[in-house]
Scaffold this active site. Structure first.
Site, PDB file in Angstrom:
ATOM      1  N   ASP A  76      44.494  31.310 -25.235  1.00 23.53           N
ATOM      2  CA  ASP A  76      43.334  31.551 -24.251  1.00 23.53           C
ATOM      3  C   ASP A  76      41.842  31.741 -24.874  1.00 23.53           C
ATOM      4  O   ASP A  76      41.668  31.937 -25.933  1.00 23.53           O
ATOM      5  CB  ASP A  76      43.394  32.669 -23.135  1.00 23.53           C
ATOM      6  CG  ASP A  76      44.155  33.855 -23.717  1.00 23.53           C
ATOM      7  OD1 ASP A  76      43.763  34.019 -24.866  1.00 23.53           O
ATOM      8  OD2 ASP A  76      44.771  34.810 -22.975  1.00 23.53           O
TER       9      ASP A  76
ATOM     10  N   HIS B 264      50.102  40.706 -17.142  1.00 23.12           N
ATOM     11  CA  HIS B 264      49.618  39.326 -17.403  1.00 23.12           C
ATOM     12  C   HIS B 264      50.127  38.915 -18.895  1.00 23.12           C
ATOM     13  O   HIS B 264      50.198  39.622 -19.847  1.00 23.12           O
ATOM     14  CB  HIS B 264      48.213  38.979 -17.168  1.00 23.12           C
ATOM     15  CG  HIS B 264      47.240  39.541 -18.211  1.00 23.12           C
ATOM     16  ND1 HIS B 264      45.933  39.979 -17.799  1.00 23.12           N
ATOM     17  CD2 HIS B 264      47.166  39.865 -19.477  1.00 23.12           C
ATOM     18  CE1 HIS B 264      45.243  40.389 -18.900  1.00 23.12           C
ATOM     19  NE2 HIS B 264      45.928  40.445 -19.972  1.00 23.12           N
TER      20      HIS B 264
ATOM     21  N   GLU C  62      47.399  35.739 -14.756  1.00 19.74           N
ATOM     22  CA  GLU C  62      47.441  36.859 -13.888  1.00 19.74           C
ATOM     23  C   GLU C  62      48.441  36.919 -12.844  1.00 19.74           C
ATOM     24  O   GLU C  62      49.049  35.889 -12.430  1.00 19.74           O
ATOM     25  CB  GLU C  62      46.062  37.221 -13.152  1.00 19.74           C
ATOM     26  CG  GLU C  62      44.807  37.126 -13.990  1.00 19.74           C
ATOM     27  CD  GLU C  62      44.542  38.539 -14.839  1.00 19.74           C
ATOM     28  OE1 GLU C  62      45.403  39.054 -15.192  1.00 19.74           O
ATOM     29  OE2 GLU C  62      43.289  38.884 -15.016  1.00 19.74           O
TER      30      GLU C  62
ATOM     31  N   ASN D 165      48.525  44.952 -16.369  1.00 20.42           N
ATOM     32  CA  ASN D 165      48.870  44.358 -14.742  1.00 20.42           C
ATOM     33  C   ASN D 165      50.007  43.174 -15.186  1.00 20.42           C
ATOM     34  O   ASN D 165      50.390  42.477 -14.094  1.00 20.42           O
ATOM     35  CB  ASN D 165      47.927  43.455 -14.154  1.00 20.42           C
ATOM     36  CG  ASN D 165      47.106  42.519 -14.894  1.00 20.42           C
ATOM     37  OD1 ASN D 165      47.579  42.287 -15.852  1.00 20.42           O
ATOM     38  ND2 ASN D 165      46.261  41.752 -14.263  1.00 20.42           N
TER      39      ASN D 165
END
Ligand code: F6R
Length: 267
Positions: A67, A138, A143, A136
């Protein structure tokens, strides 16, 4: 899914490095998927050491990063392109044109994403994808709620991710709100996924990804669908795994398979 618990973050990264070293030696033209963030830094240090001290040869290796923030210039101190250059590429003999990070300044986002996918395919697909995990759940910048089979795309960061990454920027306001990320489909197409996590703040995410239901609310749980996913964690991140004894037992059995098969049960 294979779960390996190591005593500390250094041992965790050394083990992950072994997978890569073995792959690069066996397949000098391999294709590596790489991650940024604080977790894999000791892994990259070990690869540099292996290059400098043991002649690990990166000349034929191709890399694709997971990313990149959007928008961000490659020269920005927090761009993932710059991270990779400084943490790995500048220190090994990889050919720079074989290293790929999504273009954080692409004017045509959809074309950049499609092109990234095409370049991965053209290179023969990812042999091994290194992953970290967000608190979280991800992976990459997929996400909670992300498609579990999507390709490279533009992702909108959650407040939690922006907050977590604010430590690298001059506060949360300076963190880009978007990113280009491989999709979970791209990640799952890799031949081997190696996910690393350390620290107590990762224990909920690890418990959910390994033992929770397969759900887009924990994107990393998609690794449960992967034929060869290796989750390497240290003690703190493993703190909420309920089947720890079994994971250790599996490792013992795999370390001495013949003996294991003969005796059938853990001794
Ligand atoms: C980085 C990436 C992210 C990180 C994750 C964990 O390229 O894709 O998913 O792996 O946010 O970050 P750290 O390692 O800083 O805890």
């Amino acid at each position: 899914m294979e779960v390996i618990v190591q005593p500390d973050a250094q041992a965790m990264c050394l083990l992950a490095a072994q997978f890569i070293v073995e792959l690069v030696r066996r397949k000098p033209h391999c294709v590596l998927g790489l991650a940024t963030g604080s977790t894999p830094i000791p892994l990259y240090n070990e690869l540099i050491r292996q290059h400098c001290e043991a002649g690990l040869d990166f000349y034929g290796v191709t890399t694709f990063n997971l990313d990149e923030y959007y928008p961000i210039a490659p020269t920005h101190p927090q761009s993932y392109r710059r991270f990779m250059n400084e943490r790995l590429f500048d220190h090994v003999n990889i050919r720079r044109e074989r290293t790929h990070v999504p273009d954080g300044l692409a004017s045509e986002v959809a074309a950049e994403c499609a092109n990234y996918e095409a370049r991965i395919k053209e290179a023969g697909g990812l042999d091994l994808q290194v992953l970290g995990v967000g608190t979280n759940g991800h992976i990459g910048f997929n996400e909670p709620g992300a498609s579990l089979c999507g390709p490279t795309h533009l992702a909108v960061l959650t407040e939690r991710t922006i907050h977590n990454n604010a430590r690298f920027f001059d506060g949360a306001e300076a963190v880009p709100k978007l990113a280009l990320t491989m999709g979970i489909g791209t990640i799952l197409a890799s031949r081997h996924c190696v996910l690393l996590a350390n620290g107590k703040h990762k224990r909920d995410a690890i418990a959910l990804l390994v033992e929770g239901p397969l759900t887009a609310q924990c994107p990393a749980s998609a690794l449960q669908l992967h034929p060869r996913a290796t989750v390497i964690v240290e003690e703190d991140a493993a703190g909420k795994l309920t089947r720890r004894e079994y994971y250790d037992h599996v490792q013992q059995m795999l370390a001495r398979p013949k003996e294991g098969w003969r005796n059938g049960v853990k001794r």
